[in-house]
Design a protein around this motif. Sequence first.
Motif, PDB file in Angstrom:
ATOM      1  N   HIS A  68       1.290  -0.977  -0.071  1.00  0.00           N
ATOM      2  CA  HIS A  68      -0.128  -0.151  -0.024  1.00  0.00           C
ATOM      3  C   HIS A  68       1.321   1.190   0.186  1.00  0.00           C
ATOM      4  O   HIS A  68       0.530   1.868  -0.476  1.00  0.00           O
ATOM      5  CB  HIS A  68      -0.674   0.052   1.822  1.00  0.00           C
ATOM      6  CG  HIS A  68      -1.772   1.096   1.641  1.00  0.00           C
ATOM      7  ND1 HIS A  68      -2.860   2.217  -0.039  1.00  0.00           N
ATOM      8  CD2 HIS A  68      -2.015   1.969   2.098  1.00  0.00           C
ATOM      9  CE1 HIS A  68      -3.024   2.834   0.643  1.00  0.00           C
ATOM     10  NE2 HIS A  68      -3.095   3.118   1.890  1.00  0.00           N
ATOM     11  N   LEU A 105      -5.422   2.901  -4.333  1.00  0.00           N
ATOM     12  CA  LEU A 105      -6.322   1.948  -3.601  1.00  0.00           C
ATOM     13  C   LEU A 105      -7.098   2.818  -2.512  1.00  0.00           C
ATOM     14  O   LEU A 105      -8.341   2.178  -2.385  1.00  0.00           O
ATOM     15  CB  LEU A 105      -5.890   1.505  -2.720  1.00  0.00           C
ATOM     16  CG  LEU A 105      -5.854   0.191  -1.527  1.00  0.00           C
ATOM     17  CD1 LEU A 105      -6.884  -0.599  -2.485  1.00  0.00           C
ATOM     18  CD2 LEU A 105      -4.530  -1.098  -1.175  1.00  0.00           C
ATOM     19  N   LEU A 340      -6.151  -5.503  -1.546  1.00  0.00           N
ATOM     20  CA  LEU A 340      -5.572  -5.456  -3.002  1.00  0.00           C
ATOM     21  C   LEU A 340      -4.332  -6.654  -2.748  1.00  0.00           C
ATOM     22  O   LEU A 340      -4.355  -6.824  -4.744  1.00  0.00           O
ATOM     23  CB  LEU A 340      -4.253  -4.781  -2.138  1.00  0.00           C
ATOM     24  CG  LEU A 340      -2.777  -4.803  -2.664  1.00  0.00           C
ATOM     25  CD1 LEU A 340      -3.282  -3.421  -4.139  1.00  0.00           C
ATOM     26  CD2 LEU A 340      -1.515  -3.646  -2.217  1.00  0.00           C
TER      27      LEU A 340
END
Length: 367
Positions: A68, A105, A340
């Motif tokens: 991330h 994201l 993810l």
Amino acid sequence: MSGPVRVADVVAAIEDAMPAQWAEPWDNVGLVCGDGAAAVSGVLVTLDATEAAVDRAREAGANLLVTHHPPYLESARRLVAGQGMDAAVASLSTGVSIISAHTNLDRAPAGARVLADALSLVDAEPLERSTQTMSLVTVYVPADARTAVFAAMREAGGGRIGLYEGCAFSLAGTGTFVPRVGSAPHVGTSGQQVESAEDRLEVVVAPAAEGAVMAAAVAAHPYEEPVVVASEVRIARGAARMGRVGSLSSPATLRSFAERVRDVFDCRPRVWGDPDSPVGRVATATGSGRSLIGDAIAARADVLLAGEVRYHDALNAVAAGLAVVEAGHDVTEWPLIPVLAAAVRATPGLDGTLVQEEGARCGWWVP
């Protein structure tokens, strides 16, 4: 898919689920370090791109680390160990590529709703109310060539808006021009004025893809000198927005809500506001919630749950009637890792058993 899955194939799968155009302009997403042509032997999905994470990926037999947080945000002039570039140096020296999906994201619908889902909020809807800078590419094209020209523009990255692709608008009209001597006009004769039925085709494009989409339109156009124009525009964000705001299934006090956050996320939250104040409407934000305080107030939320906010921003929020619960930056973002990992596993041809996702790892402690 024939042949081995490449790092670039994983990048494409993540890009399909959470396009880079959803990320903030300052962000660093996509393939940050490594070789896109390398065959994928294994993938480790985790929160932070650190030297230790690169080592864990290598020890697990993975040559791809998907995170991330990117290993760095600002443009790097030097890749030197010990100067904030340890993860990048480790990546390049060990052959473990790094892909990051950060604010794209955060904005992806599946990512933006993780906290609201964990709290079982009712009727949760997007919180962020900002606009997005885009390019609008306009081309004037004969009607019989419009489909081919648009297909080329789409292939180059045009026409993606939120959860929709292939987006365009066309309007019929008349083009007027005079081909000069030496030209080879698609219609008409040199030296004579021509009126031709044309369509005005407009396609929204991420700024980074503007040049490629314009070049694709020119290449597919039947005219010798096609008119292809680009302009900067701002569009309202759709489904791809940070945060969520919704209601609790039953009323609570700020104290009992904070206790629920403690239990659901296994953390010790810091709370701003009157513990006995009523809470019915809740706003959530993964990571830093500073930029969404105004949106939470506008949405008439009673409390904002986020990783953290700045001290004076918390004071101002409480003064405006918005309580704040800070659960910890990492605590609110670990729930993004399964999202993810799911995008990675969606890579065509990739064996899902090669993808490992890490559970929450805490890098700090309290006495």
